[in-house]
Design an enzyme around this catalytic site. Structure first.
Site, PDB file in Angstrom:
ATOM      1  N   ASP A 417       1.089  -1.288   0.312  1.00 44.03           N
ATOM      2  CA  ASP A 417      -0.044  -0.064  -0.120  1.00 44.03           C
ATOM      3  C   ASP A 417       1.295   1.358   0.038  1.00 44.03           C
ATOM      4  O   ASP A 417       2.148   1.078   0.581  1.00 44.03           O
ATOM      5  CB  ASP A 417      -0.393  -0.254   1.581  1.00 44.03           C
ATOM      6  CG  ASP A 417      -1.436   1.062   1.564  1.00 44.03           C
ATOM      7  OD1 ASP A 417      -2.441   0.894   0.345  1.00 44.03           O
ATOM      8  OD2 ASP A 417      -1.970   2.099   2.163  1.00 44.03           O
ATOM      9  N   GLU A 470       1.913  -0.515  -5.606  1.00 42.89           N
ATOM     10  CA  GLU A 470       0.127   0.141  -5.890  1.00 42.89           C
ATOM     11  C   GLU A 470       1.394   1.680  -5.987  1.00 42.89           C
ATOM     12  O   GLU A 470       1.063   2.493  -4.775  1.00 42.89           O
ATOM     13  CB  GLU A 470      -0.675   1.240  -4.146  1.00 42.89           C
ATOM     14  CG  GLU A 470      -1.516   1.822  -4.808  1.00 42.89           C
ATOM     15  CD  GLU A 470      -2.728   3.248  -3.624  1.00 42.89           C
ATOM     16  OE1 GLU A 470      -2.856   3.013  -3.601  1.00 42.89           O
ATOM     17  OE2 GLU A 470      -1.661   2.358  -2.116  1.00 42.89           O
TER      18      GLU A 470
END
Length: 745
Positions: A417, A470
């Site tokens: 993330d 990401e």
């Protein structure tokens, strides 16, 4: 006589007063120097025990019982025994409630700390730190118990507190190892599922009760304690399973990911109760398989205190959240994914951690895990703290956490993330609010090195996995190998494609011709990284609305637009990711506190969308041209990228065998075009293998060809640079796929 004994005891207690005061206050830096058995003469030992609440203590030497003398009115008990060697003993302890307990003395056990492991930890390369730190059930000197280990180099004292000692911080003082900054203690006789914490006394005298950073289990909020849990994983994948994993995650494999928030996919008891891991195994996994997805991606499942963070602010990085059941239940869920041949990807959050007082912030009274300078150590967007990636022990902690999920559970991969927030020192900061690196740049050199180490080590020790970034900027080489100056990820989310294509699809078809480039620009950089095309949870929260409600037009047009868009996405180079609810055209924005609106499937518009996704996955996974060359220019060719006037896009996807290809045509206006001529590479018979305008999908039912079997024979008519072409009917707001099924007769 008794008076003289009392006077001697009182005099002795005065000698020990400094130690008694420190023990009573819960602050004792080196308990093993004082407590336990210590030589007092050539043939004698003195055994000292500090036992709050005890009324009497005796030392048991085999069948011999020696009464320990209480030192004044303190909790210190001292016994003198005759012995030339260090005695092997137990304690017989009586309490004021007449309860008597026989136990081992924690301070009679030698240290079992692995000095080589501690060296690697301090070096930043201890890949399996979770096997050394935290709470582990072990047998030491023939006795069963739990070894506690915690890194707190700047603490003045650390104690283990828990249910087993009534949360008293002056009962189980830990041994300090100055060379590594690590505290350690073995406590005999503890049981699984007992709660515990570390009571840390800082250099200023402040006492912090901290959860175990390496705990395998934690209490569910509002509880904040760690829980004793045996590490019962070590899932051993067979050679066949390892081979399947490598094949499933390869860049030339079909990868279609169903992203799920475990707490809101479905609920029970009128929406009040989460599904358990076992219920998710029995329901979610078959559903994922039925719809044809190859992978399941779970939003963060490491224990987190605040539901509204969706797991992106974890406190227990090594603990599967207890919201959905026990540790063993999660292991069962993972095993069922393996049985179903579904790849399991976990969202991993190494970019920041929350400010909860039982967490990592100011862990030992200093900024141990985070930067002390708020310009480097605090996230203004999320009110969280940023790891100090320059610190070697922090790198060991994060490397070990990534390895834990992959190695112990056999997880297919990790989606990392907020990588951009890790890479840039000025991420979301104004001028003057950030600190440049040693070369004056904005790159976070420590984070870059940490990510490289995580990826290198995870791939080396867990072959066939996938590490996914990401990363929302144009950082070069995200999926390039580390030895080629890359970050070492296997895949990167294509945020550019997502933003551009969604912007385009949200426009009324009347205006799309002016923004044609938003659908074609992605092919300019399509091979710069190994991409995944994401329509994730981020696109359906915070007032953005659901995907179906982003689409323009009346209800029929909304559904037609979304079906055509999905088919465009599934044909575009790059692996696929779709967030739960999008496959049934959930109308409401995603709410983590509610189940998906499964009742919508009573309507053909929604069940048709679900069937579209199912058919897309079936065509995709069975058609190598749609996935084999995602990362190669040889796998894609535009037929017509310039037809802005009609908002038409047509292209060819090629398999590694050049004769195996698929023709894709997207008509993104409501206008139906009959006898539309499109060039094809080879003469032969072509079959429509997908048409998003099918009546079964809630489409208008316009067939691309009048033939019952949906076949078209090419003609020797030049078009789009080819000598052969076909003539088709193009439904409005629809995408069709055509595949050559036989050569020219």
């Amino acid at each position: 006589m008794r008076s003289r004994v009392r006077q001697e005891q009182s005099a002795q207690s005065v000698i020990y007063q400094k130690q008694i005061d420190a023990l009573a206050s819960g602050c004792f830096r080196d308990p093993f120097i004082f407590l336990g058995a210590h030589k007092s003469g050539p043939t004698s030992y003195e055994i000292r025990c500090f036992l709050p609440g005890a009324s009497s203590v005796s030392v048991l030497l085999g069948t011999e019982k020696i009464v320990a003398q209480q030192q004044g009115d303190s909790h210190l008990f001292v016994a003198n025994i005759k012995s030339k060697t260090k005695p092997d003993y137990q304690l017989d302890v009586s309490y004021s409630n007449e309860f008597t307990h026989q136990q081992y003395d924690e301070y009679s056990f030698e240290s079992s700390l692995d000095e080589q492991a501690m060296y690697l930890f301090n070096e930043g390369s201890l890949e399996h730190a979770y096997q050394h730190f935290g709470a582990h059930f072990v047998t030491q000197q023939g006795v069963d118990g739990v070894r506690f280990t915690v890194w707190a180099p700047n603490a003045s004292s650390v104690s283990v507190i828990g249910e087993f000692n009534y949360w008293q911080r002056n009962r189980h003082f830990m041994r300090f190892h100055p060379a590594s900054g690590v505290w350690e203690l073995f406590i005999p006789g503890l049981k699984e599922h007992q709660c515990y914490k570390f009571a840390i006394t800082t250099l200023t005298g402040e006492v912090l009760d901290k959860a175990d950073p390496f705990a395998f289990k934690m209490q569910q909020a509002p509880g904040t304690a760690s829980v004793l849990q045996k590490l019962k994983t070590g899932i051993q994948l067979s050679e066949r399973a390892l081979a399947n994993r490598a094949k499933r995650n390869s860049v030339d494999a079909p990868v279609s990911i169903y992203e799920v928030h475990a707490g809101s996919w479905q609920r029970r008891d009128d929406g009040e109760r989460y599904l358990t891991w076992r219920e998710l195994a029995d329901n979610l996994i078959p559903y994922t398989k039925e719809l044809g997805f190859t992978h399941l991606q779970l939003m963060p499942i490491s224990e987190y205190p605040f539901d509204g963070s969706w797991g992106y602010q974890p406190v227990g990085l090594f603990a599967p959240t207890s919201r959905y059941g026990s540790f063993e239940d999660f292991v069962y869920f993972v095993e069922q994914c393996h049985e179903a041949d579904i790849g399991l990807i976990l969202d991993w959050v190494p970019g920041h951690f929350p400010s909860d007082p039982h967490g990592l912030h100011r862990f030992d009274g200093t900024h141990l895990y985070e930067h002390a300078d708020v310009r480097q150590g605090f996230h203004p967007d999320w009110n969280t703290y940023i790891y100090n990636y320059d610190r070697a022990e922090v790198r060991s902690f994060l490397i070990a956490n990534a390895m834990y999920w992959l190695h112990e559970f056999g997880i297919d991969g990790l989606r990392v993330d907020a990588v951009a927030s890790m890479l840039y020192l000025d991420y979301s900061r104004e001028e003057g609010q950030w600190v440049a690196n040693q070369y004056g740049g904005r790159e976070n050199l420590g984070a870059i090195e940490c990510l490289k180490q995580v990826n290198m080590r995870c791939y080396a020790k867990n072959p066939g996995i996938m590490m996914v970034a990401e990363e929302s900027t144009a950082w070069p080489g995200v999926t390039r190998q580390v030895d080629h100056d890359g970050l070492g990820f296997g895949y990167k989310w294509n945020m550019g494609w997502m933003n551009d294509s969604l912007h385009y699809m949200q426009r009324d078809s009347l205006y799309r011709s002016h923004h044609h480039h938003e659908m074609t620009f992605s092919m300019v950089y399509a091979y710069s990284e190994n991409y995944i095309l994401p329509l994730s949870h981020d696109e359906v929260v915070h007032g953005k609305g659901s995907l179906i409600e982003k689409m323009p037009g009346d209800d029929w047009q909304k559904f037609a637009n979304l079906r055509a868009y999905y088919a465009f996405m599934w044909a575009h180079p790059g692996k696929k990711l779709l967030f739960m609810g999008a496959e049934i055209a959930q109308r409401k924005e995603w709410n983590h506190d509610q189940s998906l609106d499964w009742h919508l499937l009573e309507h053909i518009s929604h069940s048709g969308m679900q069937q579209t996704i199912k058919d897309l996955n079936a065509v995709y996974t069975s058609t190598p041209a749609l996935y084999e060359q995602d990362t190669s220019p040889a796998g894609f060719a535009w037929l017509d990228s310039n037809n802005a006037e009609q908002s038409m896009f047509s292209f060819i996807r090629y398999a590694k065998k050049a004769e195996d290809f698929v023709v894709v045509i997207c008509n993104l206006t409501p206008q139906v075009y009959h006898d539309y001529v499109i060039g094809v590479p080879k003469a032969g018979t072509y079959q429509v293998i997908l048409n998003t305008d099918k009546a079964d999908y809630f489409g208008s039912g316009v067939d691309a060809t009048s033939h019952a079997e949906q076949i078209i024979v090419s003609q020797a008519i030049e078009s789009h640079g080819f000598n052969q072409s076909i003539s088709v009917s193009l439904p409005g707001l629809a995408t069709i796929y055509l595949k050559k099924v036989s050569d020219e007769s």
